[in-house]
Scaffold this motif. Structure first.
Motif, PDB file in Angstrom:
ATOM      1  N   VAL A 100       0.843  -1.346   0.001  1.00  0.00           N
ATOM      2  CA  VAL A 100       0.029   0.089  -0.078  1.00  0.00           C
ATOM      3  C   VAL A 100       0.962   1.033  -0.071  1.00  0.00           C
ATOM      4  CG1 VAL A 100      -1.873   1.084   1.261  1.00  0.00           C
ATOM      5  CG2 VAL A 100      -1.437  -1.333   1.364  1.00  0.00           C
ATOM      6  N   LYS A 101       0.929   1.999  -0.955  1.00  0.00           N
ATOM      7  CA  LYS A 101       1.829   2.980  -1.251  1.00  0.00           C
ATOM      8  C   LYS A 101       1.154   4.266  -0.487  1.00  0.00           C
ATOM      9  CE  LYS A 101       3.911   1.006  -4.627  1.00  0.00           C
ATOM     10  NZ  LYS A 101       5.188   0.316  -4.303  1.00  0.00           N
ATOM     11  N   PRO A 102       2.207   5.212  -0.104  1.00  0.00           N
ATOM     12  CA  PRO A 102       1.564   6.546   0.534  1.00  0.00           C
ATOM     13  C   PRO A 102       0.709   7.175  -0.226  1.00  0.00           C
ATOM     14  CG  PRO A 102       4.053   6.414   0.548  1.00  0.00           C
ATOM     15  CD  PRO A 102       3.466   5.400  -0.099  1.00  0.00           C
ATOM     16  N   PRO A 420       4.360  11.065   5.164  1.00  0.00           N
ATOM     17  CA  PRO A 420       3.331  10.069   4.585  1.00  0.00           C
ATOM     18  C   PRO A 420       3.719   8.686   4.540  1.00  0.00           C
ATOM     19  CG  PRO A 420       3.531  12.151   3.480  1.00  0.00           C
ATOM     20  CD  PRO A 420       4.732  12.042   4.332  1.00  0.00           C
ATOM     21  N   ILE A 421       5.164   8.433   4.597  1.00  0.00           N
ATOM     22  CA  ILE A 421       5.418   7.037   4.276  1.00  0.00           C
ATOM     23  C   ILE A 421       5.390   6.654   5.771  1.00  0.00           C
ATOM     24  CG2 ILE A 421       7.360   5.521   4.273  1.00  0.00           C
ATOM     25  CD1 ILE A 421       8.668   7.776   2.221  1.00  0.00           C
ATOM     26  N   ILE A 422       6.026   7.147   6.882  1.00  0.00           N
ATOM     27  CA  ILE A 422       5.993   6.664   8.152  1.00  0.00           C
ATOM     28  C   ILE A 422       4.275   6.478   8.605  1.00  0.00           C
ATOM     29  CG2 ILE A 422       6.328   7.332  10.896  1.00  0.00           C
ATOM     30  CD1 ILE A 422       8.872   6.654   9.129  1.00  0.00           C
ATOM     31  N   SER A 423       3.477   7.458   8.105  1.00  0.00           N
ATOM     32  CA  SER A 423       2.115   7.487   8.341  1.00  0.00           C
ATOM     33  C   SER A 423       1.497   6.154   7.995  1.00  0.00           C
ATOM     34  CB  SER A 423       1.550   8.606   8.114  1.00  0.00           C
ATOM     35  OG  SER A 423       1.536  10.004   8.720  1.00  0.00           O
ATOM     36  N   GLN A 424       1.636   5.796   6.631  1.00  0.00           N
ATOM     37  CA  GLN A 424       1.084   4.528   6.142  1.00  0.00           C
ATOM     38  C   GLN A 424       1.650   3.421   6.582  1.00  0.00           C
ATOM     39  OE1 GLN A 424      -1.420   5.286   3.153  1.00  0.00           O
ATOM     40  NE2 GLN A 424      -1.812   3.148   4.074  1.00  0.00           N
ATOM     41  N   TYR A 426       2.604   3.071   9.602  1.00  0.00           N
ATOM     42  CA  TYR A 426       2.131   2.898  11.046  1.00  0.00           C
ATOM     43  C   TYR A 426       0.478   2.523  10.799  1.00  0.00           C
ATOM     44  CZ  TYR A 426       0.685   4.381  15.666  1.00  0.00           C
ATOM     45  OH  TYR A 426       0.013   4.341  16.905  1.00  0.00           O
ATOM     46  N   HIS A 427      -0.209   3.014   9.850  1.00  0.00           N
ATOM     47  CA  HIS A 427      -1.758   2.702   9.936  1.00  0.00           C
ATOM     48  C   HIS A 427      -1.591   1.077   9.301  1.00  0.00           C
ATOM     49  CE1 HIS A 427      -5.474   4.225   9.059  1.00  0.00           C
ATOM     50  NE2 HIS A 427      -5.682   3.484   7.754  1.00  0.00           N
ATOM     51  N   ASP A 428      -0.858   0.688   8.629  1.00  0.00           N
ATOM     52  CA  ASP A 428      -1.040  -0.475   8.074  1.00  0.00           C
ATOM     53  C   ASP A 428      -0.461  -1.531   9.076  1.00  0.00           C
ATOM     54  OD1 ASP A 428      -2.197   0.373   5.888  1.00  0.00           O
ATOM     55  OD2 ASP A 428      -0.292   0.282   4.556  1.00  0.00           O
ATOM     56  N   GLY A 429       0.056  -1.135  10.478  1.00  0.00           N
ATOM     57  CA  GLY A 429       0.773  -1.920  11.351  1.00  0.00           C
ATOM     58  C   GLY A 429       2.116  -2.502  11.039  1.00  0.00           C
ATOM     59  N   LEU A 430       2.685  -1.804  10.054  1.00  0.00           N
ATOM     60  CA  LEU A 430       4.129  -2.242   9.839  1.00  0.00           C
ATOM     61  C   LEU A 430       4.897  -1.498  10.743  1.00  0.00           C
ATOM     62  CD1 LEU A 430       3.172  -2.496   5.944  1.00  0.00           C
ATOM     63  CD2 LEU A 430       4.208  -4.491   7.324  1.00  0.00           C
TER      64      LEU A 430
END
Ligand code: PLP
Length: 532
Positions: A100-102, A420-424, A426-430
């Motif tokens: 899942v890309k940012p 946005p990279i860190i946010s995505q 984190y959002h995806d549990g990675l």
């Protein structure tokens, strides 16, 4: 017997191992001050975690044994340096491996995904391309950038033996030390890259903002090296707290303007509305972007948040991984402080690649200040990257572009949003966890680290130290020998106002209430069809 924060010790020549100075409790009163004394040496004050080796051994604690006598030292040295020829030749772009890309940046006028042409008035062309490139896994590092890196890279990977010993933990603690350059932080890794691409394009002026001052210093060094003109908008409270930062930046030839200022429309408006404003990174960014877009042959450079910055910072993790491989080590836990997310993105990227490929499963922890909790209490939404709303919209964890964090002492972590990279991730549990920590407990960790590992850490970096210590103490409880890697992003020599406040006991913890956060969230834009 476990000693508390307030226990008092005096020295004894009879206690402890032969030849070592020893500490014994001066009294058992829990009311006494938290002071530890060494003969003929300074007073030691361990406010929250007196190192275990000082307080155990039948109340006759001892100084650390020589590391030379430790069998493990013959296998793993205190510092591991790569050679210059091992300096990575390519940056690693973690977006290429993210399923899942940012979410794409949006042009605020059209609400369509930004294209290179939308970004080139602000950034030079190569950086605009890097910003939008979600697919190229490796990007060559030009020789001119690698040559500059050789002045301070490869940076050492340190096995924190002294900290381990002080905590009496079975954990193996490593840190990558990024503070060994005049800017005092990892920021130089991206500064030199951004200045190089600007110079290549024939740009003559750059503008930027700086919070803690490390980024402004780093970019002034890079611009000084390539002969570019630079204007730095420095968040007013940092400019007041750190006058010598300004002097260093000016020595490298840049101009420093405290923000908000009367040199831009955004700054004047801010001063009219909030005459006593001590500034924020969001406002300083607006001022710098306004000048960049209204000045000929001028572009803007940003020290964090952007994809391009995380790309350049990937060098940290690439080196760390290579060095750990030499030691036959791999981290169970990777920790970075998170302001805009660039050092965390940097230390993490090469290890995240393994996780995304299913090869390994390191546990990633982002650490932020409780006073500016974008990951732990923010919303995942499209928002402006600046207060003046002149930048593109980025989907990120945000407290709202108008959020004004309390003037805490980690200036580099006072940003309303997150990469946005860190946010995505984190959002995806990675990214497994985000933790918000209070500044007094951060300085407890900084103080201990300074005493046992020698380096005076930057307040920002000390957020990572705090959590590394917490994880190591957990290992002490469970008996697990986990391998912990954290990023020591910088040194704190210009942060003496913060250390002084800590030392004289005037430092406080300011945590925004839910009502405070709601005020910030009100700034998150409603975008028809995208977010209500
Ligand atoms: C020493 C240091 N560490 C960390 C940070 C946080 O920035 P980022 O999250 O981009 O790494 C800063 C920012 O100024 C800094 O100066």
């Amino acid at each position: 017997m476990a000693f508390q924060r307030e226990d008092v010790f005096h020295t004894s020549s009879s206690g402890g191992t032969a030849g070592a100075n020893a500490l014994v409790p001066a009294c058992n009163s829990k009311q006494a001050a938290g002071v530890f004394l060494l003969p003929g040496q300074d007073t030691l004050i361990f406010r929250s975690f007196p190192p275990a080796n000082y307080i155990e051994a039948g109340h006759h604690p001892v100084l650390p044994d020589s590391l030379e006598r430790s069998p493990i030292m013959s296998k793993i040295p205190y510092k591991t340096f790569l050679s210059e020829s091992e300096l990575p030749k390519q940056f690693y772009n973690v977006r290429a491996d993210m399923k899942v890309k940012p979410a794409p940046m949006l042009n605020p006028a059209t609400l369509k995904p930004a294209v290179v042409e939308d970004l080139t008035p602000v950034f030079c062309t190569e950086l605009a391309k890097q910003e939008l490139d979600d697919t190229t896994r490796y990007i060559d590092i030009p020789d001119e950038i690698r040559d500059f890196y050789k002045m301070y890279r490869p940076s050492p990977l340190v096995r924190a033996y002294f900290l381990e010993k002080a905590l009496d933990t079975p954990a193996k603690i490593y840190y990558k030390f990024e503070g060994n350059n005049t800017s005092g932080s990892h920021k130089l890794n991206s500064a030199i890259a951004q200045a190089y691409y600007a110079k290549e394009q024939g740009i003559r002026h750059l503008t930027t903002e700086t919070g803690a001052g490390q980024w402004g210093t780093a970019l002034s060094m890079a611009c000084g090296y390539f002969g570019l003109d630079l204007t730095v908008y420095m968040v007013k409270c940092s400019a007041m707290q750190k006058p010598y930062r300004k002097a260093v930046i000016e020595t490298y030839g840049a101009r420093v303007i405290p923000s908000p200022s009367d040199t831009t429309n955004v700054g004047r408006k801010m001063l009219e509305e909030f005459p006593g404003s001590t500034g924020s990174l969001g406002t300083a960014i607006s001022e710098a972007v306004e000048v960049a877009t209204s000045t000929e042959n001028c572009r803007y450079a940003l020290g964090s948040v952007l994809n391009q910055v995380l790309l350049h910072q990937s060098i940290i993790g690439l080196e760390a991984k290579q060095a750990m491989e030499k030691l036959d080590e791999y981290p169970d836990i990777v920790i970075g402080c998170a302001g805009g997310g660039s050092n965390l993105g940097g230390i993490m990227a090469a290890f995240m690649q393994d996780r995304l490929a299913g090869r390994k499963h390191p546990h990633f922890i982002a650490v932020e200040p409780a006073s500016c909790p974008s990951l732990t209490r923010g919303r995942f939404a499209y928002d402006f990257c600046d207060t003046g709303k002149v930048t593109p919209l980025a989907k990120m964890y945000t407290l709202g572009s108008g959020f004004m964090p309390s003037p805490n002492h980690a200036g580099g972590l006072r940003y309303h949003g997150m990469s946005p990279i860190i946010s995505q991730l984190y959002h995806d549990g990675l990214i497994d966890e985000a933790r918000a920590v209070e500044q007094t407990s951060v300085f407890d960790a900084a103080e201990l680290f300074a005493k046992v590992e020698g380096t005076l850490p930057a307040p920002e970096s000390s957020h990572a130290i705090r959590v590394a210590i917490d994880e190591a103490l957990k290992c002490k409880e469970t008996g697990e020998a986990k391998t912990i890697l954290f990023n020591l992003t910088g040194t704190g020599y210009f942060d003496m106002a913060a250390y002084a406040a800590y030392n004289d006991g005037t430092m406080t913890d300011q945590i925004p209430t839910d009502a405070d956060l709601e005020k910030g969230f009100a700034f998150i834009p409603k975008l028809p069809g995208i977010q209500e």
